[in-house]
Design a protein around this motif. Structure first.
Motif, PDB file in Angstrom:
ATOM      1  N   HIS A  96      78.793  54.249  26.412  1.00 50.31           N
ATOM      2  CA  HIS A  96      80.083  54.542  25.763  1.00 50.31           C
ATOM      3  C   HIS A  96      81.072  55.090  26.796  1.00 50.31           C
ATOM      4  CE1 HIS A  96      77.329  55.637  22.091  1.00 50.31           C
ATOM      5  NE2 HIS A  96      77.239  54.371  22.431  1.00 50.31           N
ATOM      6  N   GLN A  97      80.551  55.946  27.697  1.00 50.48           N
ATOM      7  CA  GLN A  97      81.444  56.554  28.692  1.00 50.48           C
ATOM      8  C   GLN A  97      81.870  55.530  29.750  1.00 50.48           C
ATOM      9  OE1 GLN A  97      82.516  59.742  28.224  1.00 50.48           O
ATOM     10  NE2 GLN A  97      83.975  59.402  29.887  1.00 50.48           N
ATOM     11  N   LYS A 150      81.064  57.093  19.032  1.00 50.84           N
ATOM     12  CA  LYS A 150      80.814  56.596  20.385  1.00 50.84           C
ATOM     13  C   LYS A 150      82.058  56.777  21.247  1.00 50.84           C
ATOM     14  CE  LYS A 150      77.724  53.023  18.587  1.00 50.84           C
ATOM     15  NZ  LYS A 150      77.665  51.617  18.172  1.00 50.84           N
ATOM     16  N   ASP A 188      78.162  64.858  23.419  1.00 50.28           N
ATOM     17  CA  ASP A 188      76.934  64.340  24.042  1.00 50.28           C
ATOM     18  C   ASP A 188      76.458  65.206  25.204  1.00 50.28           C
ATOM     19  OD1 ASP A 188      76.314  62.127  22.488  1.00 50.28           O
ATOM     20  OD2 ASP A 188      77.628  60.790  23.606  1.00 50.28           O
ATOM     21  N   ASP A 192      85.174  54.344  17.290  1.00 52.74           N
ATOM     22  CA  ASP A 192      84.003  53.464  17.264  1.00 52.74           C
ATOM     23  C   ASP A 192      82.796  54.323  16.907  1.00 52.74           C
ATOM     24  OD1 ASP A 192      82.229  51.401  17.545  1.00 52.74           O
ATOM     25  OD2 ASP A 192      82.219  51.422  19.721  1.00 52.74           O
ATOM     26  N   PHE A 225      82.042  49.333  23.224  1.00 51.05           N
ATOM     27  CA  PHE A 225      81.668  50.615  23.827  1.00 51.05           C
ATOM     28  C   PHE A 225      80.162  50.722  23.958  1.00 51.05           C
ATOM     29  CE2 PHE A 225      85.946  51.619  22.440  1.00 51.05           C
ATOM     30  CZ  PHE A 225      86.421  52.313  23.535  1.00 51.05           C
ATOM     31  N   ASP A 226      79.430  50.165  22.985  1.00 51.52           N
ATOM     32  CA  ASP A 226      77.973  50.286  23.050  1.00 51.52           C
ATOM     33  C   ASP A 226      77.414  49.084  23.820  1.00 51.52           C
ATOM     34  OD1 ASP A 226      75.498  51.280  22.837  1.00 51.52           O
ATOM     35  OD2 ASP A 226      75.360  51.203  20.658  1.00 51.52           O
ATOM     36  N   ARG A 279      73.583  54.154  24.472  1.00 47.36           N
ATOM     37  CA  ARG A 279      73.910  55.529  24.095  1.00 47.36           C
ATOM     38  C   ARG A 279      75.166  56.052  24.818  1.00 47.36           C
ATOM     39  NH1 ARG A 279      73.468  57.695  21.018  1.00 47.36           N
ATOM     40  NH2 ARG A 279      72.170  59.545  21.085  1.00 47.36           N
ATOM     41  N   GLY A 280      75.271  57.368  24.946  1.00 47.94           N
ATOM     42  CA  GLY A 280      76.510  57.962  25.474  1.00 47.94           C
ATOM     43  C   GLY A 280      76.877  57.453  26.859  1.00 47.94           C
TER      44      GLY A 280
END
Lengths: 143, 485
Positions: free
Chosen positions: B247-248, A119, A76, A142, B96-97, B243-244
């Motif tokens: 997730h992070q 993800k 990402d 995931d 995560f999302d 989005r990312g």
């Protein structure tokens, strides 16, 4: 390929089993499996640039989790798809340290047959163990 | 598949596993499903719902919704309310999302008007709404500006001209969770997500043009209240999250909770993916503040995509988005934890509700939903597979039992890998086009993974939520065109 996708765990996500003769081979196989989850033909990703990834953790399974997580981050944040080239794992004072060199390139929608975005790596059923001289891991991603 | 022998039917659509089912369970686990849906659930669903029942501070029951399926940590469709004073918060109970969710947008166009321009419309959507692995958005936002997005959510979009004022009213929590603290998120999370505003992502994320046919309307009065007033009216539904960035945030706190859960707080659980910390602890509060940032990123992401959609429709039909009636029906979040007031053992009290792959469904008359929906109950948007259709429902009073929560989708029944063995993306695309559904994707493999046969029957799932009294069906929406990553 030293990995296979597992159909019978976590239906909506992607689970794989990876293996290798050494811990280093196993971790490289895990990185290969991650790339294969995102790109149908990983060889379409050319080994153009080098990226170094270093992670540390207190247990081998968590080290694999951190390693895969770092590769997801680079996908990402730097748009990089990466093949593992060299992996080294050292153990000192109850901590594991992984140093790896990977090669790859920026995501190119025209040339890379993309499948699905990952993800995260998860801790669900995460397992790293040596069985009859073969190192094996199970990971759920995931997606 | 054989069901756990201890599973007991306590009502026509409620199945219970007692606390004796597994060591460490603090409350029983309840699966909401019809007999048919229950029979199709994997063993993992029962194990994971029982694991959720082990979380300290859990109230009443650990729930799984009728679309439930095997996930990681919580099952997908898992719901748990915690006592905020002595309970925990678990990133694995949110996913995560973070704030993956659904948005439904009206138009005043009919199928007859859209059909001749469907290819042009879908092609332009595909060109203008980035989708797929590692995609970046058109909004150029610095890292410091991104912190504003995290604090303000859809309010940031309104300031920048990406939202109509009424969009915010039609978004759960007004498009912003208060108390989001960007200082609680890592630089890595910001690095990963600051340029992804306005992107769909991939997997089961999509944007779809749908039609509300008269024969698919279940409740005409509520359909009218929700803005479905014209025969064969075209609407747009989309599904994506934080989005990312989100997730992070989840990854960072999963790692941090793992370090303190047992060592500092003495909590032991059957699955590390359920890693948690006491809600009132410094770690718990930091995650809650960071999670809210991701929730706000999710709202902003969907708001910017709506802005883009309005531009696309306006360009194709040479009319303004206002003339095209592109108003929001509603925006619902799937993956969140939220402090809400619910009735527990006869007392109205504050609880921390975790919903993972589950939709908040406030019933008629409840505070917290727009005035225009006060009589009908909150709109609930349940997305099905891109082949079969989706539903608009309304929240019901009976959902009090599940902390006003209902299903979120149709739920997978087949692994992604297996689905790809059954059909190729190219073949599926051709079959769908023959049935009048035009799809654009840059992932053939990803398309095959989302084939209709890989999912539960959406008609059965939504009927089960109605039978259970959680939400009532208003209209089934049938796909015409779809873009996916």
């Amino acid at each position: 390929m030293p990995f296979r996708f597992l159909d019978d765990i976590a239906t909506a996500d992607v689970a794989f089993e990876a293996w290798g003769k050494t811990r280093e081979e196993l971790f490289a196989a895990g990185a290969d499996a991650l790339l294969s989850t995102m790109v149908h033909d990983p060889e379409a990703v050319e080994r153009r640039e080098e990226t170094v990834v270093t992670v540390e953790d207190t247990a081998l399974d968590l080290l694999l989790f951190s390693f895969l997580q770092e590769l997801v981050f680079l996908k990402d944040a730097r748009r990089r798809l990466l093949h593992p080239e060299k992996v080294r794992i050292a153990e000192e004072g109850g901590r594991f340290r992984l140093e790896s060199v990977l090669r790859g390139e920026k995501i190119d929608r025209q040339r890379h047959p993309l499948v699905v975005d990952v993800k995260a790596a998860t801790l669900h059923r995460l397992r790293v163990a040596c069985e009859s001289g073969i190192w094996r891991a199970v990971v759920v991603l995931d997606v | 598949m054989s069901l756990p022998p201890q599973l007991r039917k306590v009502a026509p659509t409620v199945w219970e596993l007692p606390v004796s089912y597994k060591d460490g369970m603090l409350v029983p686990a309840r699966i909401i499903a019809t007999e048919g849906l229950l029979a199709g659930m994997e063993a993992g669903v029962f194990e994971q719902t029982a694991n959720v029942a082990c979380l300290p501070g859990i109230l009443k029951y650990a729930y799984c919704m009728p679309d439930g399926h095997w996930g990681y940590g919580f099952p997908i469709g898992g719901v748990a309310a915690m006592d905020p004073a002595c309970g925990v918060i678990s990133p694995g109970g949110i996913g995560f999302d973070i704030n993956c969710g659904m948005r439904l947008v009206l138009t005043t166009l009919t199928e007859e008007e859209v059909r001749p321009r469907l290819h042009q419309l879908v092609d332009l959507m595909f060109a203008r709404i980035p989708a797929g692995v590692g995609c970046t958005g058109f909004v150029h936002c610095s890292r410091s500006e991104f912190r504003q997005v995290l604090e303000k959510g859809s309010h940031w979009c309104r300031e920048k001209g990406y939202a109509w004022p009424e969009d915010l009213d039609m978004t759960e929590e007004g498009g912003c969770f208060g108390g989001a603290d960007p200082d609680a998120v890592s630089d890595k999370a910001i690095e990963r997500g600051f340029d992804q505003i306005g992107t769909l992502g991939s997997g089961n994320h999509y944007c779809e043009i749908q039609v509300a046919r008269p024969e698919n309307i279940f409740d005409a009065a509520t359909a009218r209240a929700f803005g479905i007033t014209i025969p064969n009216q075209v609407v747009i539904m989309f599904h994506c999250g934080s989005r990312g960035f989100g997730h992070q945030v989840a990854t960072d706190y999963l790692q941090s909770f793992l370090r303190v859960m047992t060592a500092k707080y003495g909590i032991k659980l059957p699955d590390r993916e359920l890693a948690c910390a006491p809600f009132r602890s410094p770690e718990g509060q930091a995650y809650f503040a960071a999670m809210k940032c991701a929730v706000n990123m999710g709202f902003a992401n969907r708001q910017v995509i709506l802005h883009r959609l309005r531009e696309v429709f306006s360009q194709v039909f040479h009319r303004s988005p206002e003339e095209l009636g592109m108003r929001m029906v509603y925006d619902v979040a799937h993956n969140t934890a939220k402090l809400e007031r619910h009735l527990v053992d006869g007392t109205m009290r504050e609880v921390l509700v975790h919903r993972k792959g589950a939709t908040r469904a406030f019933g008629p008359g409840m505070a917290g939903i727009p005035d225009c929906y006060r009589e009908t109950g909150q709109p609930v948007i349940i997305g099905g597979s891109m082949e079969t259709g989706s539903y608009l429902l309304a929240g019901e009073a009976g959902a009090a039992a599940t902390f006003f929560t209902t299903a979120h989708g149709s739920g997978r029944t087949m692994s992604r890998h297996q689905a790809k063995k059954m059909v190729t993306g190219q073949k599926l695309l051709g079959e769908m086009e023959q049935r009048g559904i035009y799809v654009r994707t840059d992932s053939w493999g990803g398309l095959a993974e989302e084939a209709g046969f890989a999912y539960k029957d959406i008609d059965l799932v939504t009927a089960a939520t109605e039978e259970a009294g959680l939400s009532r069906r208003v209209v089934k929406l049938v796909p015409m065109g779809n873009i996916k990553g």
